[in-house]
Design a protein around this motif. Structure first.
Motif, mmCIF file in Angstrom:
data_model
loop_
_atom_site.group_PDB
_atom_site.id
_atom_site.type_symbol
_atom_site.label_atom_id
_atom_site.label_comp_id
_atom_site.label_asym_id
_atom_site.label_seq_id
_atom_site.Cartn_x
_atom_site.Cartn_y
_atom_site.Cartn_z
ATOM 1 N N LEU A 150 12.702 -14.946 2.293
ATOM 2 C CA LEU A 150 11.328 -15.334 2.608
ATOM 3 C C LEU A 150 11.332 -16.385 3.709
ATOM 4 O O LEU A 150 12.031 -17.387 3.612
ATOM 5 N N CYS A 151 10.555 -16.140 4.741
ATOM 6 C CA CYS A 151 10.368 -17.118 5.815
ATOM 7 C C CYS A 151 8.918 -17.585 5.748
ATOM 8 O O CYS A 151 7.995 -16.794 5.964
ATOM 9 N N ASP A 152 8.717 -18.839 5.429
ATOM 10 C CA ASP A 152 7.367 -19.400 5.315
ATOM 11 C C ASP A 152 6.895 -19.850 6.700
ATOM 12 O O ASP A 152 6.768 -21.039 6.985
ATOM 13 N N TYR A 153 6.644 -18.871 7.561
ATOM 14 C CA TYR A 153 6.292 -19.182 8.941
ATOM 15 C C TYR A 153 4.892 -19.774 9.061
ATOM 16 O O TYR A 153 4.628 -20.577 9.949
ATOM 17 N N GLY A 154 3.992 -19.431 8.155
ATOM 18 C CA GLY A 154 2.655 -20.024 8.176
ATOM 19 C C GLY A 154 2.723 -21.538 8.034
ATOM 20 O O GLY A 154 2.022 -22.278 8.723
ATOM 21 N N ARG A 155 3.604 -22.020 7.148
ATOM 22 C CA ARG A 155 3.812 -23.462 6.969
ATOM 23 C C ARG A 155 4.343 -24.081 8.256
ATOM 24 O O ARG A 155 3.913 -25.162 8.660
ATOM 25 N N GLU A 156 5.262 -23.382 8.918
ATOM 26 C CA GLU A 156 5.828 -23.886 10.179
ATOM 27 C C GLU A 156 4.750 -23.999 11.254
ATOM 28 O O GLU A 156 4.718 -24.962 12.018
ATOM 29 N N ILE A 157 3.854 -23.024 11.310
ATOM 30 C CA ILE A 157 2.754 -23.057 12.282
ATOM 31 C C ILE A 157 1.851 -24.260 12.002
ATOM 32 O O ILE A 157 1.449 -24.982 12.915
ATOM 33 N N HIS A 158 1.533 -24.473 10.715
ATOM 34 C CA HIS A 158 0.681 -25.617 10.355
ATOM 35 C C HIS A 158 1.342 -26.937 10.741
ATOM 36 O O HIS A 158 0.673 -27.847 11.241
ATOM 37 N N LEU A 159 2.650 -27.058 10.509
ATOM 38 C CA LEU A 159 3.363 -28.280 10.890
ATOM 39 C C LEU A 159 3.314 -28.501 12.398
ATOM 40 O O LEU A 159 3.138 -29.632 12.871
ATOM 41 N N ALA A 160 3.451 -27.416 13.166
ATOM 42 C CA ALA A 160 3.389 -27.530 14.630
ATOM 43 C C ALA A 160 1.980 -27.912 15.092
ATOM 44 O O ALA A 160 1.818 -28.734 16.002
ATOM 45 N N LYS A 161 0.963 -27.359 14.460
ATOM 46 C CA LYS A 161 -0.412 -27.701 14.828
ATOM 47 C C LYS A 161 -0.728 -29.164 14.556
ATOM 48 O O LYS A 161 -1.497 -29.787 15.282
ATOM 49 N N ARG A 162 -0.132 -29.709 13.494
ATOM 50 C CA ARG A 162 -0.350 -31.123 13.147
ATOM 51 C C ARG A 162 0.522 -32.061 13.963
ATOM 52 O O ARG A 162 0.395 -33.270 13.874
ATOM 53 N N GLY A 163 1.463 -31.504 14.717
ATOM 54 C CA GLY A 163 2.343 -32.330 15.525
ATOM 55 C C GLY A 163 3.561 -32.845 14.775
ATOM 56 O O GLY A 163 4.300 -33.678 15.289
ATOM 57 N N ALA A 164 3.784 -32.344 13.547
ATOM 58 C CA ALA A 164 4.944 -32.775 12.758
ATOM 59 C C ALA A 164 6.235 -32.162 13.291
ATOM 60 O O ALA A 164 7.323 -32.655 12.994
ATOM 61 N N LYS A 165 6.114 -31.082 14.039
ATOM 62 C CA LYS A 165 7.253 -30.471 14.717
ATOM 63 C C LYS A 165 6.721 -29.724 15.916
ATOM 64 O O LYS A 165 5.520 -29.461 16.022
ATOM 65 N N SER A 166 7.602 -29.370 16.823
ATOM 66 C CA SER A 166 7.172 -28.645 18.021
ATOM 67 C C SER A 166 7.028 -27.150 17.706
ATOM 68 O O SER A 166 7.557 -26.660 16.712
ATOM 69 N N HIS A 167 6.305 -26.458 18.585
ATOM 70 C CA HIS A 167 6.184 -25.003 18.433
ATOM 71 C C HIS A 167 7.554 -24.350 18.561
ATOM 72 O O HIS A 167 7.842 -23.356 17.891
ATOM 73 N N GLU A 168 8.393 -24.915 19.406
ATOM 74 C CA GLU A 168 9.744 -24.389 19.568
ATOM 75 C C GLU A 168 10.535 -24.499 18.267
ATOM 76 O O GLU A 168 11.240 -23.566 17.880
ATOM 77 N N GLN A 169 10.402 -25.620 17.566
ATOM 78 C CA GLN A 169 11.100 -25.798 16.292
ATOM 79 C C GLN A 169 10.575 -24.826 15.233
ATOM 80 O O GLN A 169 11.355 -24.284 14.451
ATOM 81 N N ALA A 170 9.277 -24.606 15.222
ATOM 82 C CA ALA A 170 8.695 -23.655 14.266
ATOM 83 C C ALA A 170 9.211 -22.246 14.534
ATOM 84 O O ALA A 170 9.600 -21.527 13.605
#
Length: 128
Positions: A53-73
């Protein structure tokens, strides 16, 4: 990002949670991608134990909030794809409430959506 409200879901097939694995196998044998719209939230939990399972939706939300870059997501997503390819296992991508355009996200230089997905999108038609 595409909005799920703009997608025509009227022709999507519905199935029970128990039949999802057979639907995934059918898609794999016919070289098709499978899109699962989990309306009640049980598919991700099920696949935590049955497949990768890849929780990519969570990664997108983190990138939108600035907690990580889009590249990291995207790197988390790319790693999941490579890992599933190496092991030959099934990969479930949890998009949560996101509907990413992978061709558009190719601009970050991490994942070439045009090469990974047909036309850069996740085609398919299965909801639970």
């Amino acid at each position: 990002m595409m909005n799920i409200n703009n997608v025509d879901t009227s022709r999507w097939e519905s199935c029970s949670l128990r039949s999802i694995v057979s639907k995934m196998q059918e898609a794999k044998h016919t070289n098709k991608w499978l899109f699962i719209w989990d309306k009640i939230g049980t598919v991700a939990t099920y696949f935590r134990y049955q497949a990768r399972l890849c929780d990519y939706g969570r990664e997108i939300h983190l990138a939108k909030r600035g907690a990580k870059s889009h590249e990291q997501a995207l790197e988390v997503f790319r790693d999941a794809i490579i890992s599933a390819q190496r092991s030959g296992g099934q990969l479930l991508i949890d998009l949560e409430d996101e509907c990413p355009d992978f061709t558009e996200q190719s601009r970050y230089g991490v994942l070439n959506g045009q090469r990974v997905f047909q036309n850069g999108t996740l085609p398919g038609s299965l909801s639970t």
